[in-house]
Motif scaffolding. Sequence first.
Motif, PDB file in Angstrom:
ATOM      1  N   VAL A 131       0.841  -1.201   0.000  1.00  0.00           N
ATOM      2  CA  VAL A 131       0.000   0.000   0.000  1.00  0.00           C
ATOM      3  C   VAL A 131       0.874   1.249   0.000  1.00  0.00           C
ATOM      4  CG1 VAL A 131      -1.660   1.352   1.342  1.00  0.00           C
ATOM      5  CG2 VAL A 131      -2.017  -1.095   1.054  1.00  0.00           C
ATOM      6  N   LEU A 132       1.918   1.232   0.821  1.00  0.00           N
ATOM      7  CA  LEU A 132       2.823   2.380   0.864  1.00  0.00           C
ATOM      8  C   LEU A 132       3.549   2.572  -0.469  1.00  0.00           C
ATOM      9  CD1 LEU A 132       4.391   2.001   4.416  1.00  0.00           C
ATOM     10  CD2 LEU A 132       2.755   3.726   3.653  1.00  0.00           C
ATOM     11  N   ALA A 133       3.908   1.483  -1.117  1.00  0.00           N
ATOM     12  CA  ALA A 133       4.600   1.584  -2.402  1.00  0.00           C
ATOM     13  C   ALA A 133       3.688   2.156  -3.480  1.00  0.00           C
ATOM     14  CB  ALA A 133       5.120   0.219  -2.830  1.00  0.00           C
ATOM     15  N   ALA A 134       2.391   1.890  -3.379  1.00  0.00           N
ATOM     16  CA  ALA A 134       1.448   2.405  -4.365  1.00  0.00           C
ATOM     17  C   ALA A 134       1.076   3.860  -4.097  1.00  0.00           C
ATOM     18  CB  ALA A 134       0.183   1.546  -4.367  1.00  0.00           C
ATOM     19  N   THR A 135       1.448   4.366  -2.923  1.00  0.00           N
ATOM     20  CA  THR A 135       1.109   5.731  -2.530  1.00  0.00           C
ATOM     21  C   THR A 135       2.131   6.715  -3.080  1.00  0.00           C
ATOM     22  OG1 THR A 135       0.158   4.870  -0.488  1.00  0.00           O
ATOM     23  CG2 THR A 135       0.657   7.201  -0.544  1.00  0.00           C
ATOM     24  N   GLN A 136       1.633   7.824  -3.580  1.00  0.00           N
ATOM     25  CA  GLN A 136       2.513   8.880  -4.068  1.00  0.00           C
ATOM     26  C   GLN A 136       2.267  10.136  -3.242  1.00  0.00           C
ATOM     27  OE1 GLN A 136       1.794   9.429  -8.212  1.00  0.00           O
ATOM     28  NE2 GLN A 136       2.316   7.332  -8.742  1.00  0.00           N
ATOM     29  N   ALA A 137       3.337  10.850  -2.981  1.00  0.00           N
ATOM     30  CA  ALA A 137       3.226  12.106  -2.242  1.00  0.00           C
ATOM     31  C   ALA A 137       3.240  13.255  -3.234  1.00  0.00           C
ATOM     32  CB  ALA A 137       4.379  12.241  -1.261  1.00  0.00           C
ATOM     33  N   GLU A 138       2.263  14.133  -3.070  1.00  0.00           N
ATOM     34  CA  GLU A 138       2.197  15.337  -3.898  1.00  0.00           C
ATOM     35  C   GLU A 138       2.078  16.516  -2.950  1.00  0.00           C
ATOM     36  OE1 GLU A 138      -1.126  16.865  -6.780  1.00  0.00           O
ATOM     37  OE2 GLU A 138       0.002  15.242  -7.738  1.00  0.00           O
ATOM     38  N   GLY A 139       3.213  17.110  -2.624  1.00  0.00           N
ATOM     39  CA  GLY A 139       3.216  18.162  -1.614  1.00  0.00           C
ATOM     40  C   GLY A 139       2.929  17.539  -0.259  1.00  0.00           C
ATOM     41  N   GLU A 140       1.917  18.046   0.414  1.00  0.00           N
ATOM     42  CA  GLU A 140       1.525  17.490   1.710  1.00  0.00           C
ATOM     43  C   GLU A 140       0.407  16.457   1.579  1.00  0.00           C
ATOM     44  OE1 GLU A 140       0.587  20.554   4.473  1.00  0.00           O
ATOM     45  OE2 GLU A 140       2.574  21.474   4.333  1.00  0.00           O
ATOM     46  N   ASN A 141      -0.034  16.191   0.369  1.00  0.00           N
ATOM     47  CA  ASN A 141      -1.126  15.250   0.139  1.00  0.00           C
ATOM     48  C   ASN A 141      -0.601  13.897  -0.314  1.00  0.00           C
ATOM     49  OD1 ASN A 141      -3.130  17.179   0.691  1.00  0.00           O
ATOM     50  ND2 ASN A 141      -2.951  17.983  -1.378  1.00  0.00           N
ATOM     51  N   LEU A 142      -1.357  12.862   0.023  1.00  0.00           N
ATOM     52  CA  LEU A 142      -1.061  11.520  -0.454  1.00  0.00           C
ATOM     53  C   LEU A 142      -2.020  11.192  -1.585  1.00  0.00           C
ATOM     54  CD1 LEU A 142      -0.653   9.568   2.904  1.00  0.00           C
ATOM     55  CD2 LEU A 142       1.147  10.430   1.407  1.00  0.00           C
ATOM     56  N   ILE A 143      -1.485  10.600  -2.638  1.00  0.00           N
ATOM     57  CA  ILE A 143      -2.309  10.162  -3.759  1.00  0.00           C
ATOM     58  C   ILE A 143      -2.269   8.634  -3.767  1.00  0.00           C
ATOM     59  CG2 ILE A 143      -2.676  10.298  -6.238  1.00  0.00           C
ATOM     60  CD1 ILE A 143      -2.810  13.013  -4.840  1.00  0.00           C
ATOM     61  N   LEU A 144      -3.432   8.029  -3.576  1.00  0.00           N
ATOM     62  CA  LEU A 144      -3.524   6.574  -3.586  1.00  0.00           C
ATOM     63  C   LEU A 144      -4.301   6.131  -4.814  1.00  0.00           C
ATOM     64  CD1 LEU A 144      -3.820   7.272  -0.183  1.00  0.00           C
ATOM     65  CD2 LEU A 144      -3.235   4.870  -0.416  1.00  0.00           C
ATOM     66  N   PRO A 145      -3.826   5.093  -5.495  1.00  0.00           N
ATOM     67  CA  PRO A 145      -4.536   4.635  -6.691  1.00  0.00           C
ATOM     68  C   PRO A 145      -5.869   3.992  -6.320  1.00  0.00           C
ATOM     69  CG  PRO A 145      -2.788   3.115  -6.150  1.00  0.00           C
ATOM     70  CD  PRO A 145      -2.669   4.275  -5.203  1.00  0.00           C
ATOM     71  N   TYR A 146      -6.784   4.014  -7.269  1.00  0.00           N
ATOM     72  CA  TYR A 146      -8.079   3.366  -7.031  1.00  0.00           C
ATOM     73  C   TYR A 146      -7.891   1.852  -6.980  1.00  0.00           C
ATOM     74  CZ  TYR A 146     -12.970   2.135  -7.411  1.00  0.00           C
ATOM     75  OH  TYR A 146     -14.204   1.615  -7.164  1.00  0.00           O
TER      76      TYR A 146
END
Length: 104
Positions: A50-65
């Motif tokens: 789950v952490l590997a699929a998560t991307q950080a964009e600034g202070e936000n986390l982007i998680l795939p559907y």
Amino acid sequence: MNSLRLRLLALTSLLMTVSFAMLGAGINQSYVAALEAAQREVLDSQVIAVLAATQAEGENLILPYDMPEPRLNSPGSGLYAKIRLLDGAIYWRSVSSLGVDLSP
């Protein structure tokens, strides 16, 4: 002489029964500990996925559907994930957790 043999047989039987019971309890405890350790390792690898699929964009986390673990994409699969903020608010929930109360 005969009663001595009977007492010795009874004592030996009692000691063997107690020994086997203790041995069985020890084996069971070791088995349960090994199962729990294996389950922890599986859960750790799923958290890492789950952490590997998560991307950080600034202070936000982007998680795939669609998550890499297929059970997280199937509602009611039995494998659930969520990310909570420090204040306790839910930031993200897996698709599998739809309709499931994930309260601790």
